[in-house]
Design a protein around this motif. Sequence first.
Motif, mmCIF file in Angstrom:
data_model
loop_
_atom_site.group_PDB
_atom_site.id
_atom_site.type_symbol
_atom_site.label_atom_id
_atom_site.label_comp_id
_atom_site.label_asym_id
_atom_site.label_seq_id
_atom_site.Cartn_x
_atom_site.Cartn_y
_atom_site.Cartn_z
ATOM 1 N N CYS A 105 -50.308 -52.942 49.146
ATOM 2 C CA CYS A 105 -51.421 -53.390 48.318
ATOM 3 C C CYS A 105 -52.471 -53.960 49.240
ATOM 4 C CB CYS A 105 -50.945 -54.430 47.309
ATOM 5 S SG CYS A 105 -50.002 -55.766 48.064
ATOM 6 N N GLY A 106 -53.582 -54.419 48.647
ATOM 7 C CA GLY A 106 -54.647 -54.980 49.459
ATOM 8 C C GLY A 106 -55.694 -53.930 49.785
ATOM 9 N N GLY A 107 -56.686 -54.313 50.590
ATOM 10 C CA GLY A 107 -57.707 -53.383 51.017
ATOM 11 C C GLY A 107 -59.080 -54.016 51.037
ATOM 12 N N LEU A 108 -60.077 -53.199 51.397
ATOM 13 C CA LEU A 108 -61.464 -53.641 51.484
ATOM 14 C C LEU A 108 -62.155 -53.356 50.151
ATOM 15 C CD1 LEU A 108 -63.744 -54.689 53.353
ATOM 16 C CD2 LEU A 108 -64.191 -52.303 53.954
ATOM 17 N N LEU A 109 -62.793 -54.381 49.566
ATOM 18 C CA LEU A 109 -63.474 -54.240 48.281
ATOM 19 C C LEU A 109 -64.967 -54.512 48.494
ATOM 20 C CD1 LEU A 109 -60.915 -56.265 46.102
ATOM 21 C CD2 LEU A 109 -60.982 -53.791 46.454
ATOM 22 N N GLU A 110 -65.794 -53.476 48.303
ATOM 23 C CA GLU A 110 -67.228 -53.616 48.584
ATOM 24 C C GLU A 110 -68.105 -53.261 47.382
ATOM 25 O OE1 GLU A 110 -68.075 -52.755 53.137
ATOM 26 O OE2 GLU A 110 -67.008 -51.054 52.229
ATOM 27 N N ARG A 111 -67.503 -52.860 46.273
ATOM 28 C CA ARG A 111 -68.299 -52.558 45.076
ATOM 29 C C ARG A 111 -68.803 -53.865 44.453
ATOM 30 N NH1 ARG A 111 -64.572 -47.839 42.222
ATOM 31 N NH2 ARG A 111 -64.889 -46.258 43.851
ATOM 32 N N PRO A 112 -69.854 -53.802 43.647
ATOM 33 C CA PRO A 112 -70.422 -55.037 43.068
ATOM 34 C C PRO A 112 -69.463 -55.789 42.146
ATOM 35 C CG PRO A 112 -71.978 -53.221 42.921
ATOM 36 C CD PRO A 112 -70.686 -52.623 43.368
ATOM 37 N N SER A 113 -68.476 -55.107 41.593
ATOM 38 C CA SER A 113 -67.461 -55.791 40.782
ATOM 39 C C SER A 113 -66.185 -54.971 40.840
ATOM 40 C CB SER A 113 -67.923 -55.941 39.329
ATOM 41 O OG SER A 113 -68.106 -54.662 38.741
ATOM 42 N N GLY A 114 -65.066 -55.615 40.538
ATOM 43 C CA GLY A 114 -63.796 -54.889 40.591
ATOM 44 C C GLY A 114 -62.633 -55.794 40.286
ATOM 45 N N SER A 115 -61.433 -55.242 40.419
ATOM 46 C CA SER A 115 -60.195 -55.978 40.124
ATOM 47 C C SER A 115 -59.209 -55.818 41.273
ATOM 48 C CB SER A 115 -59.561 -55.444 38.834
ATOM 49 O OG SER A 115 -60.445 -55.579 37.749
ATOM 50 N N PHE A 116 -58.249 -56.712 41.321
ATOM 51 C CA PHE A 116 -57.150 -56.622 42.274
ATOM 52 C C PHE A 116 -55.901 -57.140 41.572
ATOM 53 C CE2 PHE A 116 -59.514 -60.507 42.653
ATOM 54 C CZ PHE A 116 -58.551 -61.495 42.673
ATOM 55 N N LYS A 117 -54.756 -56.610 41.925
ATOM 56 C CA LYS A 117 -53.536 -56.987 41.208
ATOM 57 C C LYS A 117 -52.328 -56.822 42.106
ATOM 58 C CE LYS A 117 -53.515 -52.355 39.204
ATOM 59 N NZ LYS A 117 -53.681 -51.544 37.987
ATOM 60 N N TYR A 142 -42.967 -70.425 48.870
ATOM 61 C CA TYR A 142 -42.211 -69.161 48.866
ATOM 62 C C TYR A 142 -43.097 -67.967 48.526
ATOM 63 C CZ TYR A 142 -38.723 -72.820 48.795
ATOM 64 O OH TYR A 142 -38.004 -73.943 49.096
ATOM 65 N N ASP A 143 -43.596 -67.902 47.308
ATOM 66 C CA ASP A 143 -44.555 -66.878 46.908
ATOM 67 C C ASP A 143 -45.864 -67.602 46.605
ATOM 68 O OD1 ASP A 143 -42.221 -65.440 46.952
ATOM 69 O OD2 ASP A 143 -42.272 -64.841 44.849
ATOM 70 N N TYR A 144 -47.004 -67.039 47.043
ATOM 71 C CA TYR A 144 -48.262 -67.739 46.775
ATOM 72 C C TYR A 144 -49.451 -66.796 46.936
ATOM 73 C CZ TYR A 144 -48.573 -68.005 51.891
ATOM 74 O OH TYR A 144 -48.623 -67.687 53.228
ATOM 75 N N VAL A 145 -50.566 -67.247 46.382
ATOM 76 C CA VAL A 145 -51.872 -66.626 46.602
ATOM 77 C C VAL A 145 -52.722 -67.656 47.331
ATOM 78 C CG1 VAL A 145 -53.940 -65.675 45.521
ATOM 79 C CG2 VAL A 145 -51.707 -65.261 44.477
ATOM 80 N N GLN A 174 -55.110 -63.551 49.960
ATOM 81 C CA GLN A 174 -53.800 -63.199 50.526
ATOM 82 C C GLN A 174 -52.718 -63.476 49.491
ATOM 83 O OE1 GLN A 174 -52.100 -66.003 53.271
ATOM 84 N NE2 GLN A 174 -51.196 -64.412 54.544
ATOM 85 N N PHE A 175 -51.856 -62.498 49.279
ATOM 86 C CA PHE A 175 -50.695 -62.696 48.411
ATOM 87 C C PHE A 175 -49.446 -62.447 49.241
ATOM 88 C CE2 PHE A 175 -47.436 -60.533 45.713
ATOM 89 C CZ PHE A 175 -46.992 -61.673 45.068
ATOM 90 N N LEU A 176 -48.482 -63.361 49.136
ATOM 91 C CA LEU A 176 -47.248 -63.217 49.907
ATOM 92 C C LEU A 176 -46.053 -63.543 49.024
ATOM 93 C CD1 LEU A 176 -46.720 -64.207 53.552
ATOM 94 C CD2 LEU A 176 -45.057 -64.989 51.888
ATOM 95 N N SER A 177 -45.041 -62.678 49.048
ATOM 96 C CA SER A 177 -43.779 -62.969 48.350
ATOM 97 C C SER A 177 -42.653 -62.962 49.371
ATOM 98 C CB SER A 177 -43.508 -61.935 47.242
ATOM 99 O OG SER A 177 -43.218 -60.659 47.763
#
Length: 415
Positions: free
Chosen positions: A154-166, A210-213, A249-252
């Motif tokens: 998951c993850g990546g570069l986001l350059e559009r004016p709006s979007g989502s991540f999950k 442990y798991d966090y954003v 950053q998301f880590l589990s």
Amino acid sequence: MRGAGAWAPLCLLLVAAAQHSRPQLSERPVFTCGGILTGESGFIGSEGFPGVYPPNSKCTWKITVPEGKVVVLNFRFIDLESDNLCRYDFVDVYNGHANGQRIGRFCGTFRPGALVSSSNKMMVQMVSDANTAGNGFMAMFSAAEPNERGDQYCGGLLERPSGSFKTPNWPDRDYPAGVTCVWHIVAPKNQLIELKFEKFDVERDNYCRYDYVAVFNGGEINDAERIGKYCGDSPPAPIVSERNELLIQFLSDLSLTADGFIGHYKFRPKKLPTTTALPVTTTFPATTSLKPTVALCQQKCRRSGTLESNYCSSNFVLAGTVITTIPRGGSLHATVSIINIYKEGNLAIQQAGKNMSAKVTVVCKQCPLLRRGLNYIIMGQVGEDGRGKIMPNSFIMMFKTKNQKLLDALKNKQC
């Protein structure tokens, strides 16, 4: 001294690496300080692994997989000097070979999940200082198709004016264990980024160990730029960046998982009326180092205000047991074993197994008086070095179990 049992997994890893990199040989691979690596897959490791890595070194590995693919890096073993902020010995992983975005910094013995570059190039850099060392690290890299990376990436570069991540698997099932995701959002220079989590459920822990954003201003995982670190089932408050870049950053870890989250972002002009700006998650500026002065230390040793009134004005609030006290000049340096932390701020927290501790400096050593072996509620500011700073009027009181309920209520209070 490390137990003999710790070597068994190392031996298996070395056999695997030897078979993978040199199928015709039975001896273990020799890991040197850095290198240039190309191909579909391979192994990298700290100099002399699995022996103790050398002090005062800086090693760089540049990895290139075939054009049109991305690099996937999996740590098989990691054992570097442990520090809450990874300030001493650490491994950095970057997108690209030069001036790339840092995907993550790692130390201690926690293995991150799979790390994925956004191109066919990745750089890994290990730095060690003059002191404590460990057995280092070993990792495997492989090439993957950008659009066929599977649920665990998951993850990546986001350059559009709006979007989502999950999180991976959202919304069908829980996110996987052992995952590291980094989203890098870049707006045009004259714009800021608004961030909002719609749904949020990440393994709960008082310290989000442990798991966090974690959300950072800028394009790097840098503790000084961290806006907040989040877990549990309450979405973080909406966030507005200070500049045109945000890093999420998301880590589990390798145990419990949960539903995960979905978040949305959009760009907006810098110059909006302040009344329309979304609230920024509270962070506290580091205070400068404070030297005891005669005038300061002649003040009456008397805390001001109440538990409630001091909670919001303090950078950090914790309950703990004083385990060491060392007089230095007119100050007292103490280590506090944490019973519970109610507000962390930028306080540097050390972890050894399940035990957590923090260092505090009582600027005037007699005021307030901290005695070794006693339990206190401690409120104060945080210096640039991550230490708690206790002034003569800081709010300190003996900690008793009856205080717990009030402190828990204050923790849930919006300052």
